[in-house]
Design an enzyme around this catalytic site. Structure first.
Site, mmCIF file in Angstrom:
data_model
loop_
_atom_site.group_PDB
_atom_site.id
_atom_site.type_symbol
_atom_site.label_atom_id
_atom_site.label_comp_id
_atom_site.label_asym_id
_atom_site.label_seq_id
_atom_site.Cartn_x
_atom_site.Cartn_y
_atom_site.Cartn_z
ATOM 1 N N GLU A 292 0.817 -1.206 0.000
ATOM 2 C CA GLU A 292 0.000 0.000 0.000
ATOM 3 C C GLU A 292 0.858 1.267 0.000
ATOM 4 O O GLU A 292 1.724 1.451 0.858
ATOM 5 C CB GLU A 292 -0.925 -0.004 1.224
ATOM 6 C CG GLU A 292 -1.717 1.265 1.438
ATOM 7 C CD GLU A 292 -2.755 1.506 0.370
ATOM 8 O OE1 GLU A 292 -2.791 2.643 -0.162
ATOM 9 O OE2 GLU A 292 -3.527 0.576 0.054
ATOM 10 N N SER A 338 -5.902 2.102 -5.360
ATOM 11 C CA SER A 338 -5.692 0.680 -5.082
ATOM 12 C C SER A 338 -6.409 -0.182 -6.104
ATOM 13 O O SER A 338 -5.894 -1.221 -6.534
ATOM 14 C CB SER A 338 -6.187 0.343 -3.669
ATOM 15 O OG SER A 338 -5.447 1.054 -2.700
ATOM 16 N N HIS A 459 -1.360 3.512 5.105
ATOM 17 C CA HIS A 459 -2.575 4.098 4.542
ATOM 18 C C HIS A 459 -3.113 5.133 5.517
ATOM 19 O O HIS A 459 -2.936 5.021 6.721
ATOM 20 C CB HIS A 459 -3.613 2.988 4.309
ATOM 21 C CG HIS A 459 -4.745 3.360 3.408
ATOM 22 N ND1 HIS A 459 -5.689 4.308 3.741
ATOM 23 C CD2 HIS A 459 -5.102 2.908 2.175
ATOM 24 C CE1 HIS A 459 -6.558 4.425 2.760
ATOM 25 N NE2 HIS A 459 -6.230 3.591 1.800
#
Length: 662
Positions: A292, A338, A459
């Protein structure tokens, strides 16, 4: 006596809310009946006798989420009309109008569902707004519709009966204007109605989105894949009003006419890859880490010239790994979200115009690396520490061929780990324990295996476990401490993986889903903000040689590169290239930013708005300060190549051609 009257007014004030609940339940029943009709009409296409009661119940249960969304969208006006907190609406004429709106709206929805049960055999998917473009130039539609109405008279009869039942079973509130003559009664009514409307709004938002839990984006038609065993079953899970609503304004793929036909474009760029010579099968395990927000900027080993050569970065563990890996002088993500990263990394499909999984094309026939390898004898699994269904990854992973999916709930049920005590409170399980779970699960997989893991900790809101807050302190940006934490988790994962019997027979690939916060100007440019690592690590150092390769790499290169490494010998479709075998001068990268296509090749970044080139910059011009438009010899060549790529992409999306032709 006054208490009894007050109670009577309270009861009357609840009447509109009770009527709404009863009438919406009636709509759910109508949708259920329409779905049964859809199943019976397409029984053989949907599996026929192979459909078990258990699987049907799973399909119908999954359908409730999509029905709820469609019902909320289509009945929102009716619900507001009924719960409007004004007492003077409580008279017969107003409620006759509400009844008429209710029946008309839901009759239209019923008609589309029943009509689609007839149209489904021709498309094998629910009708989306593309149908209006598909038949825009047809002049015989009325005749065709008339013929089908005659042939399917029983559906017409069913429609008439259900509309009649909607009208007859509709519940009208028993409250009247004269019940609210007193000011105190009006106040009670207004308060109850206001609360009812507030609750209905909250429930409506949840229903329309498919839930309110963290990490859940508004559901789209591609989410149906998480409930099915075969793609064709998505038609049973979805409903047509939902498919139409969710694709309004989503007809983003328009086939350009840069080249007279696809064959002409194929001479410049052809995404179909066919092996022209026998290859040696080398069925190594494949492990892909999609980290991420893991932008290239954060990695010290990839930025040795940054800050005058004094930049250390935030990834000592990944830096150590890079010393034994194959990396590239320029590497990029193909999207900004994403949901862009998943198709790019696993299917070699870049993001153009809109996220692929949010468009009708996501229901096309296609597969990805796990699907190809599953059919080639691999066992496959996808890991994501968030709730099952988060980000639509469960549905997408099933669509592209992953046999198993492991998320937060699976982690919590494994007694070897910390369960929900390791939940970060926002997105999912902390990266450190979940990566250990990942390693443990692979120990039990049959080799060769192909796995992919999507991390969650780096994140927003950028938090780390309490025990590390004094270790990984705030950096220049909030994300920096999270990058340090995730880097540590990756380091511990490889410490565990090195002890496993499968380790040296595995190719590891590390990339990011997209980039994130930046504090260096060269990573804030049009192309710089797509800069992401592509790291290929072969512990045996025999199949993939370590070192920095002076070439361009991108997420969509991962699938074709992996397939060549293992000697895959069947045709497939990819918009990237085998970055290890392709001459460095021919490697390239694609991205799309606010209406501009970006094409990196030959040492330049070309920017194209779909009609004309708007800029061309040297990759050495890291701040993109000097537009060399009209002064670069390869500009015309790059434009022709990019146009061929775009035309191939759009044609194949619109015409469902994402698989190589037989």
């Amino acid at each position: 006596m006054r208490k009894e009257k007050s109670k009577s007014v309270v009861d009357l004030s609840f009447q509109p809310m009770i009527a709404v609940v009863m009438n919406i339940l009636l709509v759910y029943i109508i949708y259920f009946i329409a779905r049964v009709a859809f199943l019976l009409e397409n029984y053989s296409l949907l599996g026929g006798h192979s459909l078990t009661i258990r699987h049907l119940s799973e399909l119908f249960s999954g359908a409730l989420m999509f029905d709820s969304s469609a019902i909320v969208y289509t009945n929102s006006l009716y619900i507001v009309m009924m719960l409007l907190p004004v007492w003077f609406k409580e008279f017969d004429g107003y409620h006759k109008l509400c009844r008429l709106v209710f029946v008309i709206v839901n009759s239209v929805c019923l008609a589309t569902n029943l009509a689609d049960s007839v149209y489904f055999p021709y498309t094998l998917r629910r009708t989306t707004t593309t149908v209006f473009h598909e038949f825009g130039n047809e002049t015989n539609l009325l005749r065709i519709v008339g013929t089908e109405l005659f042939r399917h008279w029983y559906l017409v009869l069913l429609f008439a009966v259900l509309v009649w039942l909607m009208w007859k079973l509709y519940r009208t509130p028993r409250s009247k204007v004269y019940n609210f003559l007193r000011a105190s009664h009006r106040l009670i009514y207004t308060g109850i109605q206001f609360l009812a409307l507030a609750v209905a709004t909250l429930l409506g938002v949840a229903g329309a989105r498919g839930g309110l839990q963290s990490g859940v984006r508004p559901i789209t038609i591609s989410n149906a894949n998480q409930f099915v065993e075969r793609p064709v079953e998505c038609g049973l899970v979805l409903n047509t009003p939902f498919a139409l609503i969710r694709t309004i304004g989503k007809n983003v793929y328009v086939v350009p006419s840069y080249y007279p036909d696809l064959q002409s474009a194929s001479k410049v760029f052809n995404p179909v890859v066919r092996s022209l010579k026998p290859t040696v099968k080398n069925k190594k395990n494949i492990v892909i880490l999609i980290v991420e927000s893991f932008g290239r900027e954060y990695i010290g080993a990839l930025n040795k010239d940054l800050e005058g050569g004094h930049y250390k970065g935030y990834t000592p563990n990944v830096d150590s790994l890079i010393a034994r890996s194959c990396v590239f002088s320029h590497s990029f993500a193909n999207g900004h979200k994403s949901i862009d990263g998943m198709p790019s990394v696993l299917c070699s499909i870049p993001m153009f115009v809109e996220p692929f999984v949010l468009t009708p094309a996501s229901m096309n026939t296609y597969t990805g690396l796990p699907g190809l390898l599953k059919d080639w004898g691999y066992s496959t699994a996808f890991f994501h520490g968030a709730n099952r269904g988060s980000m639509g990854f469960l549905a997408f992973s099933k669509k592209i061929g992953f046999q198993n999916y492991y998320g937060r709930q699976d982690y919590a049920s494994d007694k070897r780990f910390g369960g929900d005590d390791d939940f970060d409170g926002n997105w999912g399980i902390w990266d450190e324990p979940f990566l250990q779970f990942f390693c443990a699960k692979m120990n039990r997989m049959r080799q060769p295996f192909m796995t992919a893991l999507f991390t969650v900790s780096s994140h927003h809101p950028f938090v780390i476990p309490d025990k590390y807050k004094n270790i990984y302190t705030e950096g220049e940006l909030p994300i920096h401490k999270c990058i340090r934490y995730t880097d540590m988790a990756i380091g511990k994962f490889f410490q565990s993986a090195r002890k496993q019997s499968w380790f040296r027979n595995t190719i590891f690939i590390i990339t990011s889903d997209h980039t994130n916060q930046s504090n260096h100007a060269e990573y804030k440019t049009g192309i710089g903000e797509f800069s992401a690592p592509v790291i290929i690590y072969d512990p045996s150092a025999t199949t993939v040689k370590p070192g920095m390769r002076d070439a361009v790499a991108q997420q969509i290169d991962i699938m074709p590169t992996v397939l060549d490494i293992i000697g895959y010998d069947k045709p497939y479709l990819a918009f990237g290239c085998d970055v290890l075998k392709t001459p460095a001068s021919q490697t390239y990268a694609l991205s799309y930013l606010n209406g501009i296509y970006q094409y990196v090749k030959y040492g330049y970044t070309l920017q194209f708005d779909g009609q004309k080139v708007v800029g061309i910059y040297s990759l050495a011009d890291r701040l993109m300060q000097h537009n060399l438009y009209g002064h670069v010899a390869v500009q015309s060549k790059m434009e022709c190549e990019l146009k061929a790529i775009i035309q191939q992409y759009m044609y194949r999306m619109v015409n469902d051609k994402l698989m190589p032709e037989s």
